[in-house]
Design an enzyme around this catalytic site. Structure first.
Site, short mmCIF file in Angstrom:
data_model
loop_
_atom_site.label_atom_id
_atom_site.label_comp_id
_atom_site.label_asym_id
_atom_site.label_seq_id
_atom_site.Cartn_x
_atom_site.Cartn_y
_atom_site.Cartn_z
N ASP A 167 0.82 -0.83 0.19
CA ASP A 167 -0.08 -0.33 -0.37
C ASP A 167 1.04 0.97 0.10
O ASP A 167 1.26 1.37 1.14
CB ASP A 167 -0.62 -0.01 1.06
N TRP A 212 6.00 -3.83 7.34
CA TRP A 212 5.23 -4.50 7.52
C TRP A 212 5.41 -5.44 7.02
O TRP A 212 6.05 -5.68 5.73
CB TRP A 212 3.56 -3.98 7.58
N ASP A 272 8.66 1.42 3.46
CA ASP A 272 8.69 2.50 3.52
C ASP A 272 9.77 3.36 3.42
O ASP A 272 10.76 3.73 4.64
CB ASP A 272 7.25 3.44 4.16
N ASN A 298 -4.32 1.86 7.23
CA ASN A 298 -3.46 1.73 6.09
C ASN A 298 -3.27 3.56 5.78
O ASN A 298 -2.05 4.08 5.60
CB ASN A 298 -3.95 1.50 4.60
N ASP A 299 -3.96 4.52 6.55
CA ASP A 299 -3.29 5.08 6.38
C ASP A 299 -2.40 5.83 7.39
O ASP A 299 -2.93 7.01 8.36
CB ASP A 299 -4.71 5.93 6.81
N THR A 310 7.12 3.23 -1.24
CA THR A 310 6.88 1.87 -0.41
C THR A 310 7.87 0.78 -1.23
O THR A 310 7.87 1.03 -2.43
CB THR A 310 6.34 2.24 -0.07
#
Lengths: 134, 177
Positions: free
Chosen positions: B81, B106, B125, B153-154, B169
């Site tokens: 994401d 993650w 990230d 996700n934010d 990412t």
């Protein structure tokens, strides 16, 4: 291939605690050569079962207890209390029902206690020595 | 005052995320997600025999390819994401110049169509540089609102990086899952 309890760790905890157990500075406390110290003070055992990452882990009590024991032995065997008794699913189940609302405050008290007992050098709180970006 | 600093970061990250890129979900969604009981990805690890319960997860794998890492359906991006670093001057596991990888990530389990094996992927990230904006790939399966951070996700996953500014990412291969 990673299987069993190590797999539970890698999928639920490793992203932030890291495979090397070093955590992330000012965000994720290190486990390596550190987390076992909590078993050396009376309140530490309960603390470990009530921190947010444990309470909210998407694992059932049995697997969660196994991950806790695995992390302690894998990353911090040297710091473990000599009379450490492994976590059981039953006690994890009960402790999880009572998440710490003020986790950093409680943690701060425990760290101070460890420093006073000489278990930790002043200034070392598990964050200061965590992994930082370059 | 790490507590408040952490909180500040979360809030900053959440609002920045929502403002700048409506839905970048580079979360641990994957992290816990993987294991989570309701999200697709999560089921995968549990379902190693190929019994993939989630229709959407299955859809990802059916369309996944192992040739083009600048496309959202590249197999390693099953729990991606964010903006692909491969489109931003970086690589599959390297950050573009001027940005630094966060020490945290993650995790997702992705099926490699080339060999039919599940692999553990660490989504990391790259931080410290303005948002890249190229190749947005958003996985929303099993996503939860911000008050369930492990499945939201934010949140820019820049914990431990020098800067909380999100750039893109990367998707590093950790090993067989």
């Amino acid at each position: 291939m990673v299987e069993g309890v190590a797999q539970d760790f890698s999928r639920n905890c490793q992203g932030c605690h890291r495979a090397d157990g070093l955590g992330a500075c000012n965000a994720v406390p290190r486990a390596r050569d550190f987390v076992g110290l909590f078993t050396r003070i009376p309140e530490g055992r309960e603390y470990l079962m009530r921190v947010p990452g444990v309470v909210w882990a998407m694992l059932d009590d049995e697997r969660l207890a196994a991950v806790l024991n695995w992390m302690l032995r894998t990353y911090s065997a040297e710091q473990l209390a000599p009379d450490f008794v492994p976590f059981t699913a039953e006690e994890v189940r009960e402790a999880r029902k009572r998440p710490l609302a003020n986790v950093l405050e409680v943690r701060g008290r425990l760290i101070l206690k460890m420093q006073q007992q000489g278990l930790l050098p002043p200034g070392e709180d598990g964050f200061a020595s965590a992994k930082c970006g370059r | 005052m790490r507590g408040s600093r952490l909180l500040d970061r979360w809030v900053e990250r959440a609002s920045r995320g929502m403002a700048q890129r409506t839905s970048r979900r580079g979360l641990l969604a994957r992290l816990g997600a993987l294991v989570a009981g309701g999200a697709l990805l999560p089921l995968l690890p549990v379902d190693r025999s190929g019994r993939i319960n989630s229709a959407r997860a299955q859809a990802f794998f059916e369309n996944a390819q192992a040739e083009d890492p600048t496309a959202c359906n590249y197999w390693r991006y099953c729990a991606m994401d964010g903006y692909l670093c491969t489109c931003c001057g970086g690589g599959l596991h390297t950050c573009p110049p001027g940005s630094d990888p966060a020490p945290t990530s993650w995790v997702g389990s992705c099926l490699n169509p080339a060999d039919g094996q599940l692999y553990l992927i660490a989504y990391r990230d790259c931080c410290g540089k303005g948002v890249c904006g190229q190749c947005p790939c958003l996985s929303t399966e099993g996503e939860m609102p911000i008050y369930r951070p492990q499945l939201s996700n934010d949140i820019a996953w820049c914990f431990g990086a020098r800067s909380m500014v999100y750039h893109c990412t990367a998707a590093a291969l950790v090993g067989r899952a």
